[in-house]
Every structure is written in C-alpha cells, then in structure tokens.
Write an enzyme that holds these catalytic residues in place. Structure first.
Site, PDB file in Angstrom:
ATOM      1  N   SER A 192      19.635  48.318   3.670  1.00  0.00           N
ATOM      2  CA  SER A 192      19.330  49.565   2.977  1.00  0.00           C
ATOM      3  C   SER A 192      19.103  49.406   1.485  1.00  0.00           C
ATOM      4  O   SER A 192      18.506  50.284   0.863  1.00  0.00           O
ATOM      5  CB  SER A 192      20.457  50.580   3.214  1.00  0.00           C
ATOM      6  OG  SER A 192      21.695  50.087   2.724  1.00  0.00           O
ATOM      7  N   HIS A 239      17.385  51.859   9.872  1.00  0.00           N
ATOM      8  CA  HIS A 239      16.158  51.859   9.074  1.00  0.00           C
ATOM      9  C   HIS A 239      14.966  51.264   9.829  1.00  0.00           C
ATOM     10  O   HIS A 239      13.886  51.130   9.248  1.00  0.00           O
ATOM     11  CB  HIS A 239      16.383  51.084   7.777  1.00  0.00           C
ATOM     12  CG  HIS A 239      17.425  51.699   6.891  1.00  0.00           C
ATOM     13  ND1 HIS A 239      17.150  52.728   6.020  1.00  0.00           N
ATOM     14  CD2 HIS A 239      18.753  51.435   6.767  1.00  0.00           C
ATOM     15  CE1 HIS A 239      18.263  53.067   5.384  1.00  0.00           C
ATOM     16  NE2 HIS A 239      19.240  52.298   5.818  1.00  0.00           N
ATOM     17  N   LYS A 297      17.320  59.863   9.916  1.00  0.00           N
ATOM     18  CA  LYS A 297      16.269  59.256   9.100  1.00  0.00           C
ATOM     19  C   LYS A 297      14.911  59.575   9.731  1.00  0.00           C
ATOM     20  O   LYS A 297      14.363  60.643   9.516  1.00  0.00           O
ATOM     21  CB  LYS A 297      16.526  57.760   8.938  1.00  0.00           C
ATOM     22  CG  LYS A 297      17.798  57.492   8.117  1.00  0.00           C
ATOM     23  CD  LYS A 297      18.069  56.038   7.933  1.00  0.00           C
ATOM     24  CE  LYS A 297      19.206  55.798   6.948  1.00  0.00           C
ATOM     25  NZ  LYS A 297      20.491  56.392   7.322  1.00  0.00           N
TER      26      LYS A 297
END
Length: 381
Positions: free
Chosen positions: A172, A200, A232
């Site tokens: 991240s 991610h 996300k």
C-alpha cells in the site's frame, strides 16, 4: 487529591506534536470537494447509481444492520450470494465475508497459525497483518521486503513445522507487487501455506480485475488463501477471505474476529455485490485504472520527482522530509487536490511520501490538473 490516570495522554500528545505526527480528522461533504487521488475507490464505483441503489434496496429489505454476529442472526441470503459470486469471480472454492478487510486479515492470520506455528511475514505488510501476527501467538519471522530467498531460508530452518507465509499482493505504500509465483513455489516446496492480502489487487489486476492471485495462476490452489476488501475496487465496505472450503469452514469455527463481530451491514453487502456485477460487465475498468497510474508516474518522473513504478493503482512520490510531505499534501488540498501522506513511523523505510491513487473514472483533464498541482506545490529539497 488522586492523580488523573490519563494525565500521561497529555505528555504523549505533546511528543506527537513536537514530532509532527499529529493526525486530524477532516470530515468531507457529500458533494463537490477536491479531485480525489487519496481514496481507494479504484474503479469509481462507490457512487455508481446501480451500486448505491442496490445498497439502499438491501437496507430496505434487510434493515440498517445485520442485527448480530454471522453465527447468530447476522447472516442473510444476501451475504451468501455475495460469497458465492465473489469466490467464483476470483477463482476460489469458497469465501467468507466479514465486517472489514482488517477483520478479514485478523481472522485468516490467527486461524491459520497458532502457538505451534511459524509465520513468515514480509516487512512491508499492512498493519492488519502485523496485528494478526501479534494476536496469533505464533512465532513470527519478519523477512526483508519481497525477498523470496529470505522466505526460503526461514522455512528451511524450520523443517516439518506448520508454517504460513503472509504477504500483501500489492503493497500500500509504494504500490509494488509481491513476487507471488516465486513465493508459491517456495511455500509448496516447504509444505507451507501462502496467505495473500489482495486488497489492492482485486479489481485492478488480473483478467477483468480478478486479482493478483488469479493473474499469477494461483487462485484455487489448495495451499493458497486470499483476503480482500470490499471497500476499494468494489466501492463499499467489508472484507472477505477466499480459499478452499475446508479453510473457510475452519475460520467459521475458530476466527474470533468473525465469530464475535456483528455481521457486515446488508447495505454494504448489497453495494459490494452490485459493484462486483458492474466489474463483470465492464472488464475494461481495471485496465483504465492501471493506465492512469502509469500516466501519473510517467508525468511526475518526467518532472524530476522520484516515484515508485506502479504495479497496480498506487503511485508513491518521495518527499524530502516528514514536514515537507505534510505541507505538500496540505498545499495540494488547498489547491483542490486530495492526496495521501505517508511518513515515519507509518513507513518502515523512513522515506516520507505523498501517495496518489488512480481511479478509472478520472478524466484526462483531471489527471493533467493533478500533475500541475503536484508540481506547483512541490516543496524545495
């Protein structure tokens, strides 16, 4: 008169202030505001009408909250539907939805280790993985970032011991990708499990956004487990663990952050499911996000900045000091651009940064404006 037991907090607060490490909440309005390169809405789905309408419909149908833990009253047919579709999309046998990605990592790390186990953890792993290692009571060996040989040597030093290697798929801070294929080979040779936080990667990497593990051909392998977040790319809230059915059954029976936590709110489950279906219908969204990240990197390095090469959606730009990073981020916000700010002790390498996150719904004009703002507000080294 007795001393106030919390007087020590004032001293701690003064130390934070002197070190320039004070964190501040900044409530945002519902509309307008700066161009957002700080959040994690990678596909721009959190405000898509079909996603927000699905969230609202779920609340009307199931209520504002889950009403209890998943094992009592907190599991709905909607949760089960989301788990089936998420597992199928990512290429795993089963999935388990939790109230956050943080809770998902705590659940997976603790339930798949224990006092007798060895955890091999990348030095760049997310705080939720670090906390999971601490709570697991397992022996934890922290190895150098993305160092496959260090993982191999650590596992070889504990032959026959139950072990699991834990890593982010995309880290991240700098946005770099883990060497998943090589890690999987090392773990298979040693008989160790591989647990990957794909927060991610989901929605950004792999065929149609199916994630880093799917891209590496590791999804569905018996020794591989993934965690993901719904907050996300899926624009909602919550987390999930993906893996073999027996692993998911084990978590249902042993993972404390699942057993003793209230289930994910139906609105969040409904929104995430709708976003997943949008992603299936629009498989070009991940490629757009990755392309914009590369554009930001190319433009900023062309201006002389030091920036990590993005393997997914995150672009990290070095700042000369923690104070400069904070000021840079504040100046960007004042100019109408929201960026992230990372500084010690949040970054283990001691390098302060502003962090940009690409988003599929950004226009070319917004990207140009972002670059101009970052250049125009840059601190002098």
């Amino acid at each position: 008169m007795p001393k106030d037991p919390f007087d020590w907090i004032d001293d701690a607060s003064r130390r934070r202030e002197r070190a320039g490490l004070v964190r501040t909440l900044r409530p945002r309005g519902a509309d307008g505001g700066p161009v957002d390169l700080a959040g994690n809405d990678y596909l721009g789905l959190t405000r898509r009408p079909e996603v927000t309408e699905a969230a609202a419909a779920a609340a009307r149908t199931w209520g504002a909250g889950a009403t209890g833990s998943r094992l009592v009253t907190g599991s709905t047919a909607l949760h089960a539907e989301l788990e089936r579709e998420l597992a199928a999309f990512c290429g795993f046998e089963a999935a388990l939805v939790l109230s956050s990605g943080y809770a998902a990592n705590l659940a997976a790390v603790t339930a798949l280790s224990g006092r007798e186990a060895l955890i091999v953890s990348d030095a760049g792993n997310h705080a939720s993985i670090v906390d999971g290692c601490r709570l697991s009571r397992a022996e934890t060996a922290v190895v150098a970032h993305a160092d496959v040989d260090a993982v191999r040597k650590t596992l070889e030093a504990h032959p026959g011991r139950r072990a699991v290697t834990v890593t982010d798929s995309v880290f991240s801070v700098d946005g770099d990708a883990a060497p998943l294929t090589a890690l999987a080979e090392v773990c298979a040779e040693a008989g160790a499990g591989l647990l990957v936080d794909d927060a991610h990667g989901l929605g950004v990497l792999g065929d149609g956004g199916r994630g880093a593990l799917h891209s590496a051909g590791l999804a569905g392998r018996s020794g591989v487990v993934a965690t993901v977040t719904l907050s996300k790319s899926l624009g909602s809230q919550g987390g999930a663990v993906l893996g073999p059915a027996r692993v998911i059954d084990h978590l249902v029976n042993t993972a404390r952050s699942f057993i003793f936590d209230t289930g994910l709110a139906p609105a969040a489950a409904g929104g995430a499911l709708a976003a997943l279906r949008v992603l299936r219908r629009e498989p070009a969204l991940p490629a757009r996000t990755r392309a914009l990240a590369r554009t930001l990197h190319r433009r900023l390095t062309g201006e002389g900045f030091t920036a990590a090469r993005p393997d997914a959606a995150v672009v990290s730009v070095h700042a000369p000091s923690p104070e400069a990073a904070v000021r840079w981020a504040a100046d960007c916000r004042a100019a109408g651009l929201a960026v992230g700010c990372f500084r010690p002790p949040s970054v283990p390498d001691g390098i302060s940064r502003i962090r940009l996150t690409a988003r599929a719904d950004l226009t070319d004009q917004q990207v140009e404006r972002a670059v101009a703002t970052i250049v125009g507000t840059a601190p002098v080294s």
